[in-house]
Design a protein around this motif. Sequence first.
Motif, short mmCIF file in Angstrom:
data_model
loop_
_atom_site.label_atom_id
_atom_site.label_comp_id
_atom_site.label_asym_id
_atom_site.label_seq_id
_atom_site.Cartn_x
_atom_site.Cartn_y
_atom_site.Cartn_z
N PRO A 133 0.81 -1.23 0.00
CA PRO A 133 0.00 0.00 0.00
C PRO A 133 0.84 1.27 0.00
O PRO A 133 0.50 2.25 -0.68
CB PRO A 133 -0.82 -0.12 1.29
N ILE A 134 1.96 1.27 0.75
CA ILE A 134 2.81 2.46 0.79
C ILE A 134 3.47 2.68 -0.57
O ILE A 134 3.53 3.82 -1.08
CB ILE A 134 3.87 2.33 1.89
N CYS A 135 3.96 1.60 -1.19
CA CYS A 135 4.56 1.73 -2.52
C CYS A 135 3.53 2.23 -3.53
O CYS A 135 3.85 3.04 -4.41
CB CYS A 135 5.12 0.38 -2.98
N LYS A 136 2.30 1.76 -3.40
CA LYS A 136 1.25 2.20 -4.31
C LYS A 136 1.01 3.70 -4.18
O LYS A 136 0.86 4.41 -5.19
CB LYS A 136 -0.04 1.44 -4.01
N ILE A 137 1.01 4.19 -2.94
CA ILE A 137 0.83 5.63 -2.72
C ILE A 137 2.01 6.41 -3.29
O ILE A 137 1.83 7.46 -3.93
CB ILE A 137 0.68 5.92 -1.21
N LEU A 138 3.23 5.92 -3.07
CA LEU A 138 4.41 6.59 -3.61
C LEU A 138 4.36 6.65 -5.13
O LEU A 138 4.62 7.70 -5.74
CB LEU A 138 5.68 5.85 -3.16
N ILE A 139 4.03 5.53 -5.76
CA ILE A 139 3.97 5.48 -7.22
C ILE A 139 2.93 6.45 -7.76
O ILE A 139 3.20 7.22 -8.69
CB ILE A 139 3.66 4.04 -7.68
N ALA A 140 1.74 6.42 -7.17
CA ALA A 140 0.67 7.31 -7.63
C ALA A 140 1.06 8.77 -7.45
O ALA A 140 0.79 9.62 -8.33
CB ALA A 140 -0.62 7.01 -6.88
N SER A 141 1.72 9.08 -6.34
CA SER A 141 2.12 10.46 -6.08
C SER A 141 3.18 10.92 -7.07
O SER A 141 3.13 12.04 -7.58
CB SER A 141 2.64 10.59 -4.64
N TYR A 142 4.15 10.05 -7.36
CA TYR A 142 5.18 10.41 -8.35
C TYR A 142 4.55 10.64 -9.72
O TYR A 142 4.91 11.58 -10.44
CB TYR A 142 6.24 9.32 -8.43
N LEU A 143 3.62 9.79 -10.10
CA LEU A 143 2.96 9.95 -11.39
C LEU A 143 2.16 11.25 -11.44
O LEU A 143 2.19 11.99 -12.43
CB LEU A 143 2.05 8.76 -11.67
N ASN A 144 1.46 11.55 -10.36
CA ASN A 144 0.67 12.79 -10.31
C ASN A 144 1.55 14.03 -10.32
O ASN A 144 1.13 15.09 -10.78
CB ASN A 144 -0.21 12.79 -9.06
N ASN A 145 2.78 13.89 -9.80
CA ASN A 145 3.71 15.02 -9.75
C ASN A 145 4.57 15.13 -11.00
O ASN A 145 5.53 15.91 -11.05
CB ASN A 145 4.62 14.91 -8.52
N GLY A 146 4.24 14.34 -12.02
CA GLY A 146 5.00 14.41 -13.27
C GLY A 146 6.38 13.79 -13.19
O GLY A 146 7.28 14.18 -13.93
N ARG A 147 6.55 12.78 -12.32
CA ARG A 147 7.84 12.10 -12.17
C ARG A 147 7.66 10.60 -12.38
O ARG A 147 7.90 9.78 -11.49
CB ARG A 147 8.44 12.40 -10.80
#
Length: 260
Positions: A133-147
Amino acid sequence: MKSTLKLQQLFSTASKTLVLSKQQISSSSSCFSTIPNLTDIYLNTEPKRLATLTHEEVSKINLLIPRLCLSNHLTTAIQLTAAALLTNPPPNPKSISFSILAHSLTLQPDLKLPMSLLTRLTHIPQAHPHLTPICKILIASYLNNGRPKDGFKVYKWMLRPGSPCTIDKATYGILVGGLCSSGLVLEGLMVLRNMLESKVPLLPGDGLRKIVIRSLLREARVKEALAFQQLLPSSNEFGCVEGLRKAVDLLDHLIGNWTD
């Protein structure tokens, strides 16, 4: 009850950190070094009894983590999170501010602190259910931040040998859709292949299929896009083993011969 004392010490240190003035922080740069490395402690000496957290203590931790993040004391927030997950039983994942911490970590210029959190939790068996779940949040956040490249790096970390992570359909979907939409089509196709080749094949939904096909069309790969439209099964289709095999073969060919 060494574990209880360590948790109380870290909780107290985190609380005091928030009331330090900027002058005190600059003149007391060693204050963070006094926070015990609980991961090392638990790796070297397994405690006979683990600390337990009351509902009130979990609430206090949840109040502290966002404040630590807003104050840019992310290392302390990571240590406090790891300490909370060292308890037995660990708190419900929904009761800890993982999303706030993860979002704050993805605002950092590199992956040093996010990887620090993931590495700490890897060494805490009680925390393993929280890793995906933490990795999923990190991945989604990076994608949303254009990274998207950093999101893909987190995914690669999840795949390393001995990883306790289990990649679920939601994580695959976020990655494939986000990478393809961000222009990293090759990386998106690589994740899609892993998705289709998982022990229990995870089939994409109709929306994800359309994203993949559109991304191929943007890359002027019309022939491959049409082939995927015919072969790539969706989660709404059954009895499509042959189509799944052909779709994986097509992915292997496309990935192996990909050129920008």
